[in-house]
Design an enzyme around this catalytic site. Structure first.
Site: not given
Length: 279
Positions: A170, A183, A187
């Site tokens: 991401s 998160y 990533k």
């Protein structure tokens, strides 16, 4: 004079071939008879990737944690005439990862491509409020399971003389998304995982690259754009004034898995509409 004419004719023929290919008048299958596993591939980016790989000639095995999602995705893609099967797979469970690989081997006798797309994000808020349980869940699924999935498919790729792995990361690995601390960190870890696996597996003729989507309009990312005011604000901050579509990612993955990308390894391709993407 004749030599110049032949040279000009050659250039004309080459130019016509490019024109025909770009206009869709001809279509080759760059992944013909390749076998591809795509995790978390019954919706959103994963589904778009699975469809594109199959359109480009691959036999694709889709997966999801829920049988009903697998059944729906397989029915849709088979209805389009594509070579697709599916199985339930929770990537955090070793037995499910093994079943996914076994399914591909039974049906297609090998594995050439892995697209690791599975990810979770169970938390929205301040980083100081994240519990150890949340950290464990995010890193286990987003990072550890990705590494274990790659480890499991490599022996099968070696039997085929090589293969291609694409890790779906991401742009959050480069530029933080507010309130998504764990998160974001997971990533960023995938960027390092890509570099390390790429270096170790290159001698086995297995390439490892990473796709880093920006804000793609999917159910998974809906918390970031479901309010119109928030979506409009995001668009104003982007160079390309729209949110991405899952299909914006699919062609890049197909390319990275193809022979056209045979000299690309350890790289991260950002599909983010111009979102800043440097650590």
């Amino acid at each position: 004079m004749q030599k110049a004419g032949r040279l000009l004719g050659g250039w004309t023929q080459a130019w016509m071939s490019v024109r025909m290919a770009s206009s869709g008048l001809t279509r080759r299958n760059p992944l013909s008879n390749k076998v591809a596993l795509v995790t978390a591939s019954t919706d959103g980016i994963g589904f778009a990737i699975a469809r594109r790989l199959a359109e480009d000639g691959a036999h694709v095995v889709v997966s999801s944690r829920k049988q009903q999602n697998v059944d729906r995705a397989v029915a849709t893609l088979q209805g389009e005439g594509l070579s697709v099967t599916g199985i339930v797979c929770h990537v955090g469970k070793a037995e499910d990862r093994e079943k996914l690989i076994t399914t591909a081997l039974k049906r297609h006798q090998g594995i050439d491509i892995l697209v690791s797309n599975a990810a979770v994000n169970p938390f929205f808020g301040n980083l100081m409020d994240v519990t150890e349980e949340v950290w464990d869940k995010v890193l286990s699924i987003n990072v550890t399971a990705t590494a274990m999935m790659i480890k499991a498919v490599v022996p099968e790729m070696e039997k085929r003389g090589g293969g291609s792995v694409v890790i779906v990361g991401s742009v959050a690995g480069f530029t933080r998304f507010p309130s998504l601390g764990p998160y974001n960190v997971s990533k960023t870890a995938l960027l390092g995982l890509t570099k390390n696996f790429a270096a170790e597996l290159a001698p086995k003729n297995i390439r490892v690259n990473c796709l880093a989507p920006g804000l793609i309009k999917t159910r998974f990312s809906s918390v970031l754009w479901e309010e119109k005011a928030r979506e409009d604000f995001i668009k104003e901050a982007m160079q390309i004034r729209r949110l991405g579509k899952p299909e914006d990612c699919a062609g890049i993955v197909s390319f990275l898995c193809s022979e056209d990308a045979s000299y690309i390894n350890g790289e991260t391709v950002v599909v983010g509409g111009g979102t800043p993407s440097r650590l």
